[in-house]
Motif scaffolding. Structure first.
Motif, PDB file in Angstrom:
ATOM      1  N   LEU A  29       0.822  -1.204   0.000  1.00 27.27           N
ATOM      2  CA  LEU A  29       0.000   0.000   0.000  1.00 27.27           C
ATOM      3  C   LEU A  29       0.860   1.259   0.000  1.00 27.27           C
ATOM      4  O   LEU A  29       0.551   2.229  -0.700  1.00 27.27           O
ATOM      5  CB  LEU A  29      -0.953  -0.003   1.187  1.00 27.27           C
ATOM      6  N   ASN A  30       1.933   1.270   0.784  1.00 25.61           N
ATOM      7  CA  ASN A  30       2.830   2.424   0.791  1.00 25.61           C
ATOM      8  C   ASN A  30       3.467   2.621  -0.583  1.00 25.61           C
ATOM      9  O   ASN A  30       3.590   3.752  -1.065  1.00 25.61           O
ATOM     10  CB  ASN A  30       3.931   2.266   1.847  1.00 25.61           C
ATOM     11  N   TYR A  31       3.867   1.551  -1.210  1.00 25.79           N
ATOM     12  CA  TYR A  31       4.457   1.635  -2.548  1.00 25.79           C
ATOM     13  C   TYR A  31       3.445   2.188  -3.552  1.00 25.79           C
ATOM     14  O   TYR A  31       3.760   3.075  -4.344  1.00 25.79           O
ATOM     15  CB  TYR A  31       4.940   0.249  -2.990  1.00 25.79           C
ATOM     16  N   ALA A  32       2.213   1.695  -3.487  1.00 29.77           N
ATOM     17  CA  ALA A  32       1.171   2.164  -4.409  1.00 29.77           C
ATOM     18  C   ALA A  32       0.861   3.635  -4.171  1.00 29.77           C
ATOM     19  O   ALA A  32       0.676   4.399  -5.121  1.00 29.77           O
ATOM     20  CB  ALA A  32      -0.082   1.317  -4.240  1.00 29.77           C
ATOM     21  N   MET A  33       0.817   4.063  -2.917  1.00 29.63           N
ATOM     22  CA  MET A  33       0.544   5.468  -2.617  1.00 29.63           C
ATOM     23  C   MET A  33       1.670   6.367  -3.116  1.00 29.63           C
ATOM     24  O   MET A  33       1.421   7.443  -3.663  1.00 29.63           O
ATOM     25  CB  MET A  33       0.342   5.669  -1.110  1.00 29.63           C
TER      26      MET A  33
END
Length: 86
Positions: A29-33
């Protein structure tokens, strides 16, 4: 015996996937954000800074909405008197 092994294997896979997702999901999720933020930044550039002036620290500016003058002579609608019927 094969049924018991299958059930135990399913339980083991379930808990392994649960632990893996607990560890992996926040990172994904952090990577996608971050990627989404980069794409928006590239698409819109420095749009946030476009209309803003540089202000000195300590100065306060208050912006007020302009007041609207109401027109009391403007007729809004017709008044209807209702009567209660028994």
């Amino acid at each position: 015996m094969v049924v018991l092994q299958t059930i135990l294997l399913l339980i083991l896979v379930y808990y392994a996937a649960k632990l893996l997702l607990k560890w992996l999901a926040p990172r994904l999720l952090n990577y996608a954000m971050r990627k989404t933020e980069e794409r928006f930044g590239q698409q819109f550039g420095n749009y946030q800074d476009f209309g803003q002036e540089t202000r000195e620290e300590g100065n306060t500016t208050i912006y007020k909405k302009p007041t609207r003058k109401s027109n009391p002579s403007k007729k809004v609608g017709e008044y209807i008197d209702f009567e209660e019927i028994d």
